[in-house]
Design a protein around this motif. Structure first.
Motif, PDB file in Angstrom:
ATOM      1  N   TRP A  47       0.865  -1.179   0.000  1.00  0.00           N
ATOM      2  CA  TRP A  47       0.000   0.000   0.000  1.00  0.00           C
ATOM      3  C   TRP A  47       0.901   1.228   0.000  1.00  0.00           C
ATOM      4  O   TRP A  47       1.876   1.297   0.754  1.00  0.00           O
ATOM      5  CB  TRP A  47      -0.879   0.021   1.254  1.00  0.00           C
ATOM      6  CG  TRP A  47      -2.059  -0.890   1.173  1.00  0.00           C
ATOM      7  CD1 TRP A  47      -2.154  -2.145   1.695  1.00  0.00           C
ATOM      8  CD2 TRP A  47      -3.301  -0.620   0.528  1.00  0.00           C
ATOM      9  NE1 TRP A  47      -3.400  -2.679   1.411  1.00  0.00           N
ATOM     10  CE2 TRP A  47      -4.120  -1.752   0.692  1.00  0.00           C
ATOM     11  CE3 TRP A  47      -3.810   0.473  -0.179  1.00  0.00           C
ATOM     12  CZ2 TRP A  47      -5.416  -1.830   0.188  1.00  0.00           C
ATOM     13  CZ3 TRP A  47      -5.097   0.400  -0.681  1.00  0.00           C
ATOM     14  CH2 TRP A  47      -5.887  -0.737  -0.505  1.00  0.00           C
ATOM     15  N   GLU A  67      -6.579  -1.817  -6.055  1.00  0.00           N
ATOM     16  CA  GLU A  67      -7.207  -1.536  -4.773  1.00  0.00           C
ATOM     17  C   GLU A  67      -6.930  -0.090  -4.392  1.00  0.00           C
ATOM     18  O   GLU A  67      -5.782   0.359  -4.428  1.00  0.00           O
ATOM     19  CB  GLU A  67      -6.661  -2.466  -3.690  1.00  0.00           C
ATOM     20  CG  GLU A  67      -6.989  -3.926  -3.934  1.00  0.00           C
ATOM     21  CD  GLU A  67      -6.443  -4.826  -2.839  1.00  0.00           C
ATOM     22  OE1 GLU A  67      -6.952  -4.738  -1.708  1.00  0.00           O
ATOM     23  OE2 GLU A  67      -5.502  -5.589  -3.144  1.00  0.00           O
ATOM     24  N   GLU A  69      -7.805   2.736  -1.280  1.00  0.00           N
ATOM     25  CA  GLU A  69      -8.261   2.788   0.101  1.00  0.00           C
ATOM     26  C   GLU A  69      -9.713   3.253   0.182  1.00  0.00           C
ATOM     27  O   GLU A  69     -10.118   4.183  -0.522  1.00  0.00           O
ATOM     28  CB  GLU A  69      -7.355   3.735   0.894  1.00  0.00           C
ATOM     29  CG  GLU A  69      -7.518   3.637   2.383  1.00  0.00           C
ATOM     30  CD  GLU A  69      -6.435   4.385   3.124  1.00  0.00           C
ATOM     31  OE1 GLU A  69      -5.822   3.785   4.008  1.00  0.00           O
ATOM     32  OE2 GLU A  69      -6.206   5.563   2.798  1.00  0.00           O
ATOM     33  N   HIS A  70     -10.510   2.574   1.003  1.00  0.00           N
ATOM     34  CA  HIS A  70     -11.922   2.897   1.259  1.00  0.00           C
ATOM     35  C   HIS A  70     -12.824   2.645   0.061  1.00  0.00           C
ATOM     36  O   HIS A  70     -13.910   3.205  -0.030  1.00  0.00           O
ATOM     37  CB  HIS A  70     -12.099   4.345   1.742  1.00  0.00           C
ATOM     38  CG  HIS A  70     -11.234   4.709   2.904  1.00  0.00           C
ATOM     39  ND1 HIS A  70     -11.291   4.066   4.120  1.00  0.00           N
ATOM     40  CD2 HIS A  70     -10.257   5.641   3.024  1.00  0.00           C
ATOM     41  CE1 HIS A  70     -10.399   4.587   4.941  1.00  0.00           C
ATOM     42  NE2 HIS A  70      -9.754   5.546   4.301  1.00  0.00           N
ATOM     43  N   GLN A  71     -12.368   1.822  -0.897  1.00  0.00           N
ATOM     44  CA  GLN A  71     -13.202   1.474  -2.052  1.00  0.00           C
ATOM     45  C   GLN A  71     -13.076  -0.020  -2.319  1.00  0.00           C
ATOM     46  O   GLN A  71     -12.088  -0.649  -1.925  1.00  0.00           O
ATOM     47  CB  GLN A  71     -12.775   2.256  -3.292  1.00  0.00           C
ATOM     48  CG  GLN A  71     -13.011   3.745  -3.158  1.00  0.00           C
ATOM     49  CD  GLN A  71     -12.868   4.460  -4.481  1.00  0.00           C
ATOM     50  OE1 GLN A  71     -13.068   3.889  -5.536  1.00  0.00           O
ATOM     51  NE2 GLN A  71     -12.520   5.727  -4.415  1.00  0.00           N
ATOM     52  N   GLU A  72     -14.065  -0.559  -3.004  1.00  0.00           N
ATOM     53  CA  GLU A  72     -14.017  -1.962  -3.398  1.00  0.00           C
ATOM     54  C   GLU A  72     -12.933  -2.155  -4.460  1.00  0.00           C
ATOM     55  O   GLU A  72     -12.826  -1.349  -5.391  1.00  0.00           O
ATOM     56  CB  GLU A  72     -15.368  -2.401  -3.972  1.00  0.00           C
ATOM     57  CG  GLU A  72     -16.460  -2.539  -2.920  1.00  0.00           C
ATOM     58  CD  GLU A  72     -16.171  -3.659  -1.938  1.00  0.00           C
ATOM     59  OE1 GLU A  72     -15.745  -4.755  -2.362  1.00  0.00           O
ATOM     60  OE2 GLU A  72     -16.360  -3.431  -0.731  1.00  0.00           O
ATOM     61  N   ASN A  89      -4.166   6.369  -1.482  1.00  0.00           N
ATOM     62  CA  ASN A  89      -3.466   5.153  -1.080  1.00  0.00           C
ATOM     63  C   ASN A  89      -3.969   3.994  -1.932  1.00  0.00           C
ATOM     64  O   ASN A  89      -5.194   3.803  -2.060  1.00  0.00           O
ATOM     65  CB  ASN A  89      -3.715   4.894   0.413  1.00  0.00           C
ATOM     66  CG  ASN A  89      -2.631   4.100   1.065  1.00  0.00           C
ATOM     67  OD1 ASN A  89      -1.482   4.096   0.620  1.00  0.00           O
ATOM     68  ND2 ASN A  89      -2.966   3.422   2.138  1.00  0.00           N
ATOM     69  N   HIS A  90      -3.045   3.252  -2.529  1.00  0.00           N
ATOM     70  CA  HIS A  90      -3.444   2.189  -3.451  1.00  0.00           C
ATOM     71  C   HIS A  90      -2.414   1.068  -3.473  1.00  0.00           C
ATOM     72  O   HIS A  90      -1.304   1.222  -2.967  1.00  0.00           O
ATOM     73  CB  HIS A  90      -3.622   2.747  -4.871  1.00  0.00           C
ATOM     74  CG  HIS A  90      -2.362   3.299  -5.458  1.00  0.00           C
ATOM     75  ND1 HIS A  90      -1.832   4.517  -5.085  1.00  0.00           N
ATOM     76  CD2 HIS A  90      -1.515   2.803  -6.397  1.00  0.00           C
ATOM     77  CE1 HIS A  90      -0.715   4.746  -5.767  1.00  0.00           C
ATOM     78  NE2 HIS A  90      -0.489   3.714  -6.567  1.00  0.00           N
TER      79      HIS A  90
END
Length: 127
Positions: A47, A67, A69-72, A89-90
């Protein structure tokens, strides 16, 4: 990476030369941006975020799990383009080998400020 603005690069040939996963290779420069290619296979990208730079992902071969952060999470397929906005953030991963093209500012560290086993300096990405 070539230094001549008039050099042509064949992406398919460059992908065949990639022997390491998670190790971006700079193949061209456009203004203040680098064009990079990389192969991903598995889940080693940590991350991270890029405080001041957006990051463009283009899937050349295979599929990539994106991905944020805070998402599907979502799956990117061959031909898909997605821009991760600065400061988001990914992380990315793949179940099988995936080849990607990245467009990043010359100042972008490919794992942000997170140092991990896959982190490569810009100089190492030019080789």
């Amino acid at each position: 990476m070539t230094n001549n603005a008039f050099d042509m690069v064949n992406i398919n040939n460059q992908i065949k030369k990639l022997h390491s996963y998670y190790s971006p290779k700079i193949i061209a420069k456009v203004n203040n941006e680098y064009v990079k290619i990389a192969k991903i296979n598995g889940d080693k990208v940590p991350w991270h975020s890029h405080e001041n730079e957006d990051e463009l992902f283009y899937i050349l071969e295979g599929s990539l799990v994106m991905e944020l952060e805070h998402q599907e999470p979502f799956i990117m397929q061959e031909g898909d383009v997605f821009v991760v906005p600065k400061s988001v953030n990914h992380k990315v991963s793949s179940k099988n080998e995936c080849a990607i093209l990245l467009i990043e500012s010359k100042t972008t560290l490919h794992t942000g400020n997170v140092i991990s086993e896959i982190t490569k300096s810009i100089n190492n990405q030019k080789k």
